[in-house]
Design a protein around this motif. Sequence first.
Motif, PDB file in Angstrom:
ATOM      1  N   GLN A  54       0.809  -1.476  -0.176  1.00 52.11           N
ATOM      2  CA  GLN A  54       0.277   0.290  -0.458  1.00 52.11           C
ATOM      3  C   GLN A  54       0.952   1.234   0.104  1.00 52.11           C
ATOM      4  O   GLN A  54       0.342   2.689  -0.315  1.00 52.11           O
ATOM      5  CB  GLN A  54      -0.821  -0.259   1.068  1.00 52.11           C
ATOM      6  CG  GLN A  54      -2.414  -1.482   1.279  1.00 52.11           C
ATOM      7  CD  GLN A  54      -3.035  -0.977   2.490  1.00 52.11           C
ATOM      8  OE1 GLN A  54      -3.085  -1.732   3.421  1.00 52.11           O
ATOM      9  NE2 GLN A  54      -3.865  -0.319   2.183  1.00 52.11           N
ATOM     10  N   CYS A  78     -10.977  -0.196   3.552  1.00 50.43           N
ATOM     11  CA  CYS A  78      -9.554  -0.186   3.413  1.00 50.43           C
ATOM     12  C   CYS A  78      -8.695   1.624   3.182  1.00 50.43           C
ATOM     13  O   CYS A  78      -9.578   2.517   2.334  1.00 50.43           O
ATOM     14  CB  CYS A  78      -9.186  -0.761   2.103  1.00 50.43           C
ATOM     15  SG  CYS A  78      -7.978  -1.385   1.797  1.00 50.43           S
ATOM     16  N   LEU A  79      -7.783   1.757   3.445  1.00 45.69           N
ATOM     17  CA  LEU A  79      -7.299   3.239   3.129  1.00 45.69           C
ATOM     18  C   LEU A  79      -6.744   3.080   1.386  1.00 45.69           C
ATOM     19  O   LEU A  79      -6.662   4.093   1.433  1.00 45.69           O
ATOM     20  CB  LEU A  79      -5.931   3.580   4.254  1.00 45.69           C
ATOM     21  CG  LEU A  79      -5.565   3.041   5.670  1.00 45.69           C
ATOM     22  CD1 LEU A  79      -4.366   3.046   6.208  1.00 45.69           C
ATOM     23  CD2 LEU A  79      -6.731   4.332   5.678  1.00 45.69           C
ATOM     24  N   HIS A 102      -7.597  -9.713   5.730  1.00 45.68           N
ATOM     25  CA  HIS A 102      -7.880  -8.027   5.211  1.00 45.68           C
ATOM     26  C   HIS A 102      -6.453  -8.283   4.322  1.00 45.68           C
ATOM     27  O   HIS A 102      -6.047  -7.200   3.416  1.00 45.68           O
ATOM     28  CB  HIS A 102      -8.377  -7.308   5.864  1.00 45.68           C
ATOM     29  CG  HIS A 102      -8.808  -6.034   4.681  1.00 45.68           C
ATOM     30  ND1 HIS A 102     -10.051  -5.385   4.266  1.00 45.68           N
ATOM     31  CD2 HIS A 102      -6.805  -5.340   4.409  1.00 45.68           C
ATOM     32  CE1 HIS A 102      -9.435  -3.859   3.866  1.00 45.68           C
ATOM     33  NE2 HIS A 102      -7.425  -4.028   3.759  1.00 45.68           N
ATOM     34  N   GLU A 103      -5.439  -7.761   5.978  1.00 46.65           N
ATOM     35  CA  GLU A 103      -3.754  -7.376   5.239  1.00 46.65           C
ATOM     36  C   GLU A 103      -3.119  -8.642   4.680  1.00 46.65           C
ATOM     37  O   GLU A 103      -1.938  -7.719   3.473  1.00 46.65           O
ATOM     38  CB  GLU A 103      -3.281  -7.535   6.863  1.00 46.65           C
ATOM     39  CG  GLU A 103      -3.980  -6.145   7.630  1.00 46.65           C
ATOM     40  CD  GLU A 103      -4.559  -4.455   6.284  1.00 46.65           C
ATOM     41  OE1 GLU A 103      -3.306  -4.572   5.948  1.00 46.65           O
ATOM     42  OE2 GLU A 103      -4.649  -4.078   6.908  1.00 46.65           O
ATOM     43  N   HIS A 147      -3.298  -8.200   0.540  1.00 50.18           N
ATOM     44  CA  HIS A 147      -2.777  -7.095   0.533  1.00 50.18           C
ATOM     45  C   HIS A 147      -1.904  -8.190  -0.567  1.00 50.18           C
ATOM     46  O   HIS A 147      -0.937  -7.694  -1.601  1.00 50.18           O
ATOM     47  CB  HIS A 147      -2.123  -6.047   0.603  1.00 50.18           C
ATOM     48  CG  HIS A 147      -3.606  -5.290   1.190  1.00 50.18           C
ATOM     49  ND1 HIS A 147      -3.441  -4.151   0.238  1.00 50.18           N
ATOM     50  CD2 HIS A 147      -4.383  -4.990   2.335  1.00 50.18           C
ATOM     51  CE1 HIS A 147      -4.938  -3.387   0.432  1.00 50.18           C
ATOM     52  NE2 HIS A 147      -5.695  -4.019   1.678  1.00 50.18           N
TER      53      HIS A 147
HETATM   54 NI    NI Z   1      -6.791  -3.037   3.428  1.00 51.24          NI
END
Ligand code: NI
Length: 177
Positions: free
Chosen positions: A52, A100-101, A142-143, A146
């Motif tokens: 990210q 999510c950012l 979730h992480e 990524h």
């Molecule tokens: Ni996220």
Amino acid sequence: MAIRDVLKMGDPRLVAPARPVEDFASPDLGQLIVDMHDTMRSLNGAGLAAPQIGVGLQVVIFEVVANPRYPDAENVPFTVLINPVLTPLSDVIEEGWEGCLSVPGMRGLVPRHAALRYQAFDASGQPIDRSVSGFHARVVQHEVDHLHGILYPMRIRDLRYFGFTDTLFPGQALQDD
Ligand code: NI
């Protein structure tokens, strides 16, 4: 301290698989984790993955302590996971709201394993082995997604339950990212 820009959905770096960390003694790895921590804190995120911020390594962090973005979530201790491997502990799947950012201003209803084991290494290369459930398990899934180039909208089963946070949850004062 360095707050880094968070990539947004559409950036090809978010859908590329991340590489395993091989050198745990590298000063670059330590600096990466500091930058990820500072960036996550500055945005009130529950977690952040290295891709990210444009770094294609298998590093994620997460922490939930009275997080205004997730007012009902249980506390999750600050954790660094390097080269994580997940093993579901049951067939039970739970739907839950995620943001999510990298997808600012939106939320979606995402199916996740209710309980799982995660094995990884911490920032100093020591092994971590935990079995968790509930929101903690959701955040980890979730992480770690990524690291495999998966963003949560790709897992939503019914896109009627994907929308703008302020429209889905009016008056709840959830932050819009
Ligand atoms: Ni996220």
